[in-house]
Design a protein around this motif. Structure first.
Motif, PDB file in Angstrom:
ATOM      1  N   ILE A 155       0.833  -1.202   0.000  1.00  0.00           N
ATOM      2  CA  ILE A 155       0.000   0.000   0.000  1.00  0.00           C
ATOM      3  C   ILE A 155       0.864   1.247   0.000  1.00  0.00           C
ATOM      4  N   ASP A 156       1.953   1.218   0.752  1.00  0.00           N
ATOM      5  CA  ASP A 156       2.877   2.355   0.760  1.00  0.00           C
ATOM      6  C   ASP A 156       3.519   2.546  -0.614  1.00  0.00           C
ATOM      7  N   ALA A 157       3.852   1.428  -1.268  1.00  0.00           N
ATOM      8  CA  ALA A 157       4.448   1.510  -2.611  1.00  0.00           C
ATOM      9  C   ALA A 157       3.445   2.083  -3.609  1.00  0.00           C
ATOM     10  N   ALA A 158       2.183   1.716  -3.456  1.00  0.00           N
ATOM     11  CA  ALA A 158       1.143   2.259  -4.338  1.00  0.00           C
ATOM     12  C   ALA A 158       1.039   3.768  -4.164  1.00  0.00           C
ATOM     13  N   ARG A 159       1.034   4.231  -2.926  1.00  0.00           N
ATOM     14  CA  ARG A 159       0.996   5.670  -2.641  1.00  0.00           C
ATOM     15  C   ARG A 159       2.187   6.368  -3.275  1.00  0.00           C
ATOM     16  N   THR A 160       3.375   5.833  -3.053  1.00  0.00           N
ATOM     17  CA  THR A 160       4.592   6.459  -3.570  1.00  0.00           C
ATOM     18  C   THR A 160       4.580   6.526  -5.081  1.00  0.00           C
ATOM     19  N   VAL A 216      -3.049   3.022 -12.841  1.00  0.00           N
ATOM     20  CA  VAL A 216      -3.945   1.871 -12.723  1.00  0.00           C
ATOM     21  C   VAL A 216      -3.298   0.781 -11.868  1.00  0.00           C
ATOM     22  N   SER A 217      -2.029   0.538 -12.114  1.00  0.00           N
ATOM     23  CA  SER A 217      -1.311  -0.490 -11.354  1.00  0.00           C
ATOM     24  C   SER A 217      -1.288  -0.170  -9.868  1.00  0.00           C
ATOM     25  N   ARG A 243      -2.681  -2.630  -7.000  1.00  0.00           N
ATOM     26  CA  ARG A 243      -1.693  -3.080  -6.007  1.00  0.00           C
ATOM     27  C   ARG A 243      -2.213  -2.855  -4.587  1.00  0.00           C
ATOM     28  N   ALA A 244      -2.786  -1.682  -4.345  1.00  0.00           N
ATOM     29  CA  ALA A 244      -3.272  -1.351  -3.014  1.00  0.00           C
ATOM     30  C   ALA A 244      -4.460  -2.222  -2.622  1.00  0.00           C
ATOM     31  N   HIS A 303      -9.963   2.569 -13.771  1.00  0.00           N
ATOM     32  CA  HIS A 303      -9.044   1.555 -13.246  1.00  0.00           C
ATOM     33  C   HIS A 303      -9.032   0.269 -14.068  1.00  0.00           C
ATOM     34  N   VAL A 304      -9.775   0.222 -15.168  1.00  0.00           N
ATOM     35  CA  VAL A 304      -9.775  -0.980 -16.009  1.00  0.00           C
ATOM     36  C   VAL A 304      -8.421  -1.066 -16.726  1.00  0.00           C
ATOM     37  N   PRO A 305      -7.668  -2.138 -16.510  1.00  0.00           N
ATOM     38  CA  PRO A 305      -6.286  -2.168 -17.017  1.00  0.00           C
ATOM     39  C   PRO A 305      -6.125  -2.583 -18.475  1.00  0.00           C
TER      40      PRO A 305
END
Length: 393
Positions: A285-290, A322-323, A327-328, A366-368
């Protein structure tokens, strides 16, 4: 960010406590809206000449995330409705004065999906259509609605050309009871109907000029935020809210697990498998934020340098955005699955954050599939992606 976020955090407990009430009402409660209005969260991307902040996109995203971590519906409305002042800043000066002149704190709803048809007439257009998912709409007095340009008979012209139409509350109907869903119930994202509304030309924006940042350059707006492509700004608010909801879910999971004992008598602090899942989810979740904030900052820096954001850069940026959302939410799934049966109780806020996160992930932005396809084609220097793929980038 400090002023807006600080003002929000002064009322963090109120925002947190209003979550179940927002869900029960099927729209944001009046106390929630009052806190958001007073904090100025919806004016972060609004021009300074109309009492806005003209904030950096990373500042906007960070504020939306923090609000969503307190209550998903509030963060979602802040992310969606908070982008609309950016769009109005790119409209005709008269349109801005129509909306902000009487009240710079007015909220503007959407959606931008081209579910209506605009038939040209002298001085403007006759507009008809029906739209779903107008988040926060009960608290808005204007709305942006997506349209296809029509011919004199009211049929879409070919090739199809999209417009953004700006209408006052008197020109559209909010459909009661049209928002009955499993998650983000508090957003009140109801249906909208427009019947034969006249929209003057100065309240119409051409979507293609927004997609690549052309409109901001035409107007010569000095702040780079208004020269960023639409696909770098509009998805930002939605994904920021989704990641913030996951951060809120993680916080509730930690609070819930801290003293929990499993059915076999094992304390969570002694279960290495659960502890691993918690740590891994927190990292994801932190990586998604970053990733999301870095992506927004990268696009801002490109525009600030005086260079246009290329289609390939926009496609790669949308892929990262989107990723980050997926991920989160997948990380939240990992810890929710290890929360036990009591996490399913409606009295446990964790289930609400889990439902809200999945509803946020279901948004079209968000559709990839098409995004990844278009990004791969450009990365491989193959044929340009066809029109439908380009429309989301």
């Amino acid at each position: 960010m400090t002023r807006v976020l600080d003002r929000l955090m002064e009322h963090a407990e109120t925002l947190r406590e209003m979550g179940p009430e927002n869900e029960r009402l099927g729209q944001l409660s009046d106390p929630t809206v009052e806190v958001m209005r007073n904090a100025g969260v919806i004016r972060l991307l609004q021009p300074k000449i109309y009492e806005g902040q003209e904030a950096h996109p990373a500042e906007f995203a960070s504020t939306v995330m923090r609000l969503a971590s307190l209550d998903g519906a509030s963060g979602w409305v802040a992310g969606v409705v908070g982008v609309h002042p950016w769009g109005l800043a790119l409209a005709d000066a008269q349109a801005q004065e129509d909306v902000w002149g009487p009240d710079p704190e007015v909220w503007i709803a959407s959606p931008y999906a081209p579910m209506g048809v605009a038939r040209p007439v002298e001085g403007g257009f006759i507009f008809n259509g029906r739209w779903q998912f107008s988040s926060g709409t009960d608290h808005c007095r204007w709305i942006f609605l997506g349209a296809l340009l029509g011919d004199t008979d009211g049929k879409p012209v070919e090739p199809r050309y999209s417009l953004h139409m700006l209408l006052p509350r008197s020109d559209y109907e909010i459909v009661p009871g049209s928002w009955d869903v499993v998650g983000l119930r508090g957003t009140g994202s109801k249906d909208i109907i427009v019947k034969d509304a006249f929209v003057p030309s100065h309240r119409v924006l051409e979507q293609p000029k927004l997609l690549d940042g052309t409109r901001g350059r035409e107007l010569g707006l000095p702040n780079p935020i208004y020269r960023m492509p639409y696909s770098c700004v509009f998805p930002l608010g939605i994904t920021a809210a989704t990641i913030g909801i996951c951060e809120g879910g993680l916080a509730h999971h930690l609070n819930y697990q801290r003293d929990r004992v499993s059915v076999v008598g094992t304390k969570v602090k002694d279960d290495p498998h659960v502890l691993y899942a918690i740590s891994h989810a927190a990292a994801e979740i932190d990586a998604a934020r970053t990733s999301l904030i870095e992506n927004a900052s990268r696009m801002f820096d490109i525009v600030e340098s005086g260079r246009d954001v290329t289609f390939a850069e926009r496609a790669a940026g949308r892929r990262r955005q989107v990723s980050a959302a997926w991920r989160a939410v997948r990380a939240l799934d990992e810890i929710f699955d290890r929360s036990g049966g009591n996490a399913m109780r409606m009295s446990n806020p964790l289930q609400r954050f889990w439902r809200d996160a999945h509803t946020g992930l279901a948004h079209a932005i968000h559709v990839p599939g098409m995004v990844n396809h278009a990004a791969a084609l450009t990365q491989l220097d193959l044929e340009p992606p066809p029109g439908p793929m380009r429309s989301m980038i």
